[in-house]
Enzyme design. Structure first.
Site, PDB file in Angstrom:
ATOM      1  N   ILE A  45     -14.947 -43.468 -17.443  1.00  0.00           N
ATOM      2  CA  ILE A  45     -15.327 -42.079 -17.739  1.00  0.00           C
ATOM      3  C   ILE A  45     -15.251 -40.867 -17.076  1.00  0.00           C
ATOM      4  O   ILE A  45     -15.967 -40.226 -16.631  1.00  0.00           O
ATOM      5  CB  ILE A  45     -17.494 -42.404 -18.870  1.00  0.00           C
ATOM      6  CG1 ILE A  45     -17.769 -43.448 -19.210  1.00  0.00           C
ATOM      7  CG2 ILE A  45     -17.237 -40.730 -19.516  1.00  0.00           C
ATOM      8  CD1 ILE A  45     -19.024 -43.147 -19.205  1.00  0.00           C
ATOM      9  N   PRO A  46     -14.102 -41.086 -17.077  1.00  0.00           N
ATOM     10  CA  PRO A  46     -13.235 -39.655 -16.756  1.00  0.00           C
ATOM     11  C   PRO A  46     -13.790 -38.097 -17.245  1.00  0.00           C
ATOM     12  O   PRO A  46     -13.976 -38.152 -18.362  1.00  0.00           O
ATOM     13  CB  PRO A  46     -11.472 -40.210 -16.492  1.00  0.00           C
ATOM     14  CG  PRO A  46     -11.083 -40.617 -17.877  1.00  0.00           C
ATOM     15  CD  PRO A  46     -12.534 -41.865 -17.428  1.00  0.00           C
ATOM     16  N   HIS A  47     -14.328 -37.163 -16.598  1.00  0.00           N
ATOM     17  CA  HIS A  47     -14.601 -36.218 -16.851  1.00  0.00           C
ATOM     18  C   HIS A  47     -14.756 -34.969 -15.849  1.00  0.00           C
ATOM     19  O   HIS A  47     -14.132 -35.138 -15.111  1.00  0.00           O
ATOM     20  CB  HIS A  47     -15.932 -36.652 -17.100  1.00  0.00           C
ATOM     21  CG  HIS A  47     -16.947 -36.579 -16.189  1.00  0.00           C
ATOM     22  ND1 HIS A  47     -17.724 -38.111 -15.636  1.00  0.00           N
ATOM     23  CD2 HIS A  47     -17.659 -35.809 -15.034  1.00  0.00           C
ATOM     24  CE1 HIS A  47     -18.296 -37.871 -15.000  1.00  0.00           C
ATOM     25  NE2 HIS A  47     -18.429 -36.522 -14.816  1.00  0.00           N
ATOM     26  N   GLY A  48     -14.731 -33.899 -16.850  1.00  0.00           N
ATOM     27  CA  GLY A  48     -14.754 -32.921 -15.893  1.00  0.00           C
ATOM     28  C   GLY A  48     -14.415 -31.767 -17.457  1.00  0.00           C
ATOM     29  O   GLY A  48     -14.145 -31.632 -17.901  1.00  0.00           O
TER      30      GLY A  48
END
Ligand SMILES: [Zn+2]
Lengths: 111, 153
Positions: free
Chosen positions: B68-71
């Site tokens: 879950i790459p996020h930002g």
């Protein structure tokens, strides 16, 4: 990619937000074992920004929380003041550093 | 956040049933470029940069084949989730060292009026912690199938 000064400020602010929010994200179940490394990355990025500009960023951040704000449909999303349309094309294409005349924040054109 | 609400942040145009990426870097590029191509963001480089920094903080590969790459970034105007699936799996430096197959890239603006960013992440983690959900998602071939599973149908 060689970033211009505005892009560096955007990255710096994204990083500051990430650092500030790390504890809350950790609670959701993400591992944060690189926290110290991220602090170092923040210092490195800050060194890469001209001193007066960095000082301006820090001042705005201390006072208004967000130093760089998006502009959408020519509206500053920090204070909702409409920006002159002529600024928009220059803000987008040349990535010059413009500040909002009403709230003083640094502007980043979204579209 | 209930998953029927979570479903609102996906987009048919941000769905890849068969990712081309062969490594972690390519997976971040493939999904962030897709988000940029759909005009959610103007500058994919800034998003990619933020995602790299996020991986420095800790891998967003949460194990069991899920990443879950996020930002959040000033360069995004809306909350969006891009989904990608890799049949072969990608070495993602995940906490259990297993390759990642299901990718959920969550990008949000800096200022999120409705305060939905953290609830979205939390709800995704909860949903994907369930083996049944992971298994069903890994079988999908179309967005319609995918979104009905997210909705809990
Ligand atoms: Zn303003």
């Amino acid at each position: 990619m060689s970033k211009n000064e505005l892009e560096k400020l955007v990255s710096l602010q994204d990083l500051d937000l990430m650092i500030g929010e790390a504890k809350e994200v950790e609670k959701l179940g993400f591992n944060m074992n690189g926290y110290d490394e991220l602090i170092k990355a923040r210092e490195k990025l800050a060194q890469d920004i001209p001193k007066p500009l960095l000082a301006r960023y820090e001042r705005l951040r201390a006072k208004l929380k967000r130093a760089v704000v998006p502009v959408k449909d020519d509206i500053c999303l920090g204070c909702f003041l409409r920006q002159p349309t002529s600024r928009g094309s220059r803000g987008r294409e040349e990535s010059l550093i413009f500040t909002c005349e009403s709230c003083g924040r640094i502007l980043y054109w979204l579209d | 956040m209930e998953t029927h609400e979570l479903a609102l942040y996906f987009d048919e145009n941000l769905f890849i049933s068969d990712m081309k990426a062969r490594n972690k870097e390519e997976s971040l590029q493939e999904l962030s470029e897709l988000i940029a191509s759909q005009r959610y963001i103007r500058n994919p480089g800034l998003i990619l940069d933020m995602l790299h920094q996020r991986e420095t903080l800790g891998s967003t590969g949460i194990g069991k084949g899920v990443a879950i790459p996020h930002g959040r970034t000033v360069a995004a105007s809306d909350v969006v989730i891009a989904f990608g699936k890799s049949e072969k799996g990608i070495d993602y430096n995940s906490i259990d060292n297993k390759p990642a197959q299901l990718f959920f890239m969550v990008i949000a603006p800096f200022h999120d009026e409705k305060n939905i960013y953290l609830p979205i992440l939390g709800s995704l983690v909860t949903f994907l912690n369930q083996k049944k959900n992971r298994e069903r998602i890994s079988q999908v071939t179309s967005f319609d199938e995918f979104i009905s599973i997210i909705r809990g149908e």
